[in-house]
Design a protein around this motif. Sequence first.
Motif, PDB file in Angstrom:
ATOM      1  N   ILE A  12     -89.385  63.465 -15.803  1.00 57.17           N
ATOM      2  CA  ILE A  12     -88.218  64.325 -15.692  1.00 57.17           C
ATOM      3  C   ILE A  12     -88.418  65.576 -16.549  1.00 57.17           C
ATOM      4  CG2 ILE A  12     -85.718  64.541 -16.115  1.00 57.17           C
ATOM      5  CD1 ILE A  12     -86.224  62.490 -13.982  1.00 57.17           C
ATOM      6  N   GLN A  13     -88.140  66.739 -15.956  1.00 55.46           N
ATOM      7  CA  GLN A  13     -88.065  67.972 -16.727  1.00 55.46           C
ATOM      8  C   GLN A  13     -86.588  68.239 -17.014  1.00 55.46           C
ATOM      9  OE1 GLN A  13     -89.174  72.703 -16.719  1.00 55.46           O
ATOM     10  NE2 GLN A  13     -89.239  71.635 -14.796  1.00 55.46           N
ATOM     11  N   ILE A  14     -86.278  68.454 -18.284  1.00 58.70           N
ATOM     12  CA  ILE A  14     -84.917  68.741 -18.724  1.00 58.70           C
ATOM     13  C   ILE A  14     -84.878  70.200 -19.163  1.00 58.70           C
ATOM     14  CG2 ILE A  14     -83.099  68.121 -20.357  1.00 58.70           C
ATOM     15  CD1 ILE A  14     -84.819  65.456 -20.791  1.00 58.70           C
ATOM     16  N   ILE A  15     -83.854  70.915 -18.727  1.00 54.55           N
ATOM     17  CA  ILE A  15     -83.684  72.314 -19.112  1.00 54.55           C
ATOM     18  C   ILE A  15     -82.252  72.500 -19.609  1.00 54.55           C
ATOM     19  CG2 ILE A  15     -83.767  74.728 -18.371  1.00 54.55           C
ATOM     20  CD1 ILE A  15     -85.526  73.786 -15.996  1.00 54.55           C
ATOM     21  N   PHE A  16     -82.109  73.101 -20.782  1.00 60.05           N
ATOM     22  CA  PHE A  16     -80.776  73.469 -21.254  1.00 60.05           C
ATOM     23  C   PHE A  16     -80.856  74.721 -22.111  1.00 60.05           C
ATOM     24  CE2 PHE A  16     -82.174  69.796 -23.791  1.00 60.05           C
ATOM     25  CZ  PHE A  16     -82.145  70.285 -25.090  1.00 60.05           C
ATOM     26  N   LEU A  70     -80.367  59.136 -19.056  1.00 65.80           N
ATOM     27  CA  LEU A  70     -80.760  60.515 -19.313  1.00 65.80           C
ATOM     28  C   LEU A  70     -79.666  61.303 -20.015  1.00 65.80           C
ATOM     29  CD1 LEU A  70     -82.951  62.660 -19.022  1.00 65.80           C
ATOM     30  CD2 LEU A  70     -81.994  63.209 -16.775  1.00 65.80           C
ATOM     31  N   SER A  71     -78.430  61.167 -19.581  1.00 66.27           N
ATOM     32  CA  SER A  71     -77.340  61.922 -20.206  1.00 66.27           C
ATOM     33  C   SER A  71     -77.181  61.551 -21.680  1.00 66.27           C
ATOM     34  CB  SER A  71     -76.023  61.718 -19.455  1.00 66.27           C
ATOM     35  OG  SER A  71     -75.670  60.355 -19.436  1.00 66.27           O
ATOM     36  N   ASP A  72     -77.390  60.278 -22.026  1.00 66.33           N
ATOM     37  CA  ASP A  72     -77.313  59.870 -23.432  1.00 66.33           C
ATOM     38  C   ASP A  72     -78.453  60.481 -24.241  1.00 66.33           C
ATOM     39  OD1 ASP A  72     -75.092  58.333 -22.834  1.00 66.33           O
ATOM     40  OD2 ASP A  72     -76.189  56.423 -22.824  1.00 66.33           O
ATOM     41  N   LEU A  73     -79.651  60.509 -23.668  1.00 70.09           N
ATOM     42  CA  LEU A  73     -80.802  61.096 -24.354  1.00 70.09           C
ATOM     43  C   LEU A  73     -80.579  62.584 -24.603  1.00 70.09           C
ATOM     44  CD1 LEU A  73     -83.697  60.898 -25.492  1.00 70.09           C
ATOM     45  CD2 LEU A  73     -84.515  61.383 -23.151  1.00 70.09           C
ATOM     46  N   GLY A 100     -73.874  70.852 -20.475  1.00 71.87           N
ATOM     47  CA  GLY A 100     -74.642  70.664 -19.248  1.00 71.87           C
ATOM     48  C   GLY A 100     -76.137  70.831 -19.443  1.00 71.87           C
ATOM     49  N   PHE A 101     -76.871  70.457 -18.406  1.00 70.95           N
ATOM     50  CA  PHE A 101     -78.328  70.582 -18.405  1.00 70.95           C
ATOM     51  C   PHE A 101     -78.825  70.425 -16.982  1.00 70.95           C
ATOM     52  CE2 PHE A 101     -77.370  66.104 -18.989  1.00 70.95           C
ATOM     53  CZ  PHE A 101     -78.293  65.433 -18.195  1.00 70.95           C
ATOM     54  N   TYR A 149     -69.829  76.968 -12.409  1.00 70.15           N
ATOM     55  CA  TYR A 149     -70.199  75.778 -13.169  1.00 70.15           C
ATOM     56  C   TYR A 149     -71.594  75.873 -13.775  1.00 70.15           C
ATOM     57  CZ  TYR A 149     -66.072  73.814 -11.019  1.00 70.15           C
ATOM     58  OH  TYR A 149     -64.779  73.595 -10.614  1.00 70.15           O
ATOM     59  N   LEU A 150     -72.244  76.995 -13.576  1.00 72.72           N
ATOM     60  CA  LEU A 150     -73.546  77.210 -14.203  1.00 72.72           C
ATOM     61  C   LEU A 150     -73.325  77.596 -15.658  1.00 72.72           C
ATOM     62  CD1 LEU A 150     -75.541  79.140 -11.469  1.00 72.72           C
ATOM     63  CD2 LEU A 150     -75.757  76.751 -12.112  1.00 72.72           C
ATOM     64  N   PHE A 151     -74.415  77.743 -16.385  1.00 71.07           N
ATOM     65  CA  PHE A 151     -74.332  78.166 -17.785  1.00 71.07           C
ATOM     66  C   PHE A 151     -73.551  79.474 -17.890  1.00 71.07           C
ATOM     67  CE2 PHE A 151     -78.651  76.020 -17.947  1.00 71.07           C
ATOM     68  CZ  PHE A 151     -78.170  74.872 -18.523  1.00 71.07           C
ATOM     69  N   GLU A 152     -73.013  79.730 -19.065  1.00 64.22           N
ATOM     70  CA  GLU A 152     -72.339  80.993 -19.331  1.00 64.22           C
ATOM     71  C   GLU A 152     -73.423  82.053 -19.503  1.00 64.22           C
ATOM     72  OE1 GLU A 152     -69.980  80.242 -22.791  1.00 64.22           O
ATOM     73  OE2 GLU A 152     -69.139  78.451 -21.896  1.00 64.22           O
ATOM     74  N   TRP A 153     -73.428  83.030 -18.630  1.00 63.13           N
ATOM     75  CA  TRP A 153     -74.483  84.053 -18.654  1.00 63.13           C
ATOM     76  C   TRP A 153     -73.989  85.308 -19.359  1.00 63.13           C
ATOM     77  CZ3 TRP A 153     -78.659  81.647 -17.209  1.00 63.13           C
ATOM     78  CH2 TRP A 153     -78.571  80.629 -16.255  1.00 63.13           C
ATOM     79  N   ILE A 154     -74.722  85.749 -20.334  1.00 67.47           N
ATOM     80  CA  ILE A 154     -74.446  87.014 -21.027  1.00 67.47           C
ATOM     81  C   ILE A 154     -75.589  87.939 -20.652  1.00 67.47           C
ATOM     82  CG2 ILE A 154     -74.106  88.134 -23.271  1.00 67.47           C
ATOM     83  CD1 ILE A 154     -71.974  86.008 -22.654  1.00 67.47           C
TER      84      ILE A 154
END
Length: 155
Positions: A12-16, A70-73, A100-101, A149-154
């Motif tokens: 699994i690739q995780i991105i946050f 995964l969510s706990d990790l 989120g991620f 619902y995506l990340f907050e983009w600045i």
Amino acid sequence: MNDPGTFSQIYIQIIFAVKNRNTLISKIWEEELYKYISGIITNKDQKLIAINGMEDHIHILIGMRASCRLSDLVREIKKSSTNWINERGFAQKSFRWQAGFGAFSYTQSSLPNIISYIENQKKHHQKKSFREEYISFLKHYEIKFKDEYLFEWIE
């Protein structure tokens, strides 16, 4: 702990991202952060394969056991690394990860390409913004999403 009769190979690739996509991860301490996160993953009995990122986000590739939630990790990685960064005063202001991620699965045969992709984040982002990168992942994996619902983009 895995059941002795359970066998799995899950990549699994995780991105946050950093809260508000602030550019708070400094080149001065990012390697220490990656080592710290590696320790969290190892302590949770998972296998870190690759980790890298930019000033505003991070990519982690793990070999995940079937018993892992995964969510706990990810929650533990974010919580512990946030405390670690803030306790050391590494960020110019209070550090937080966004809610989120993204999580994307891979086959063993695709690992060399994704490892290379993660290792070359700085070069990759000379051509593509994080927003473009993240949306391309969602589209490639045919994940339905709404912009709100995506990340907050600045930007």
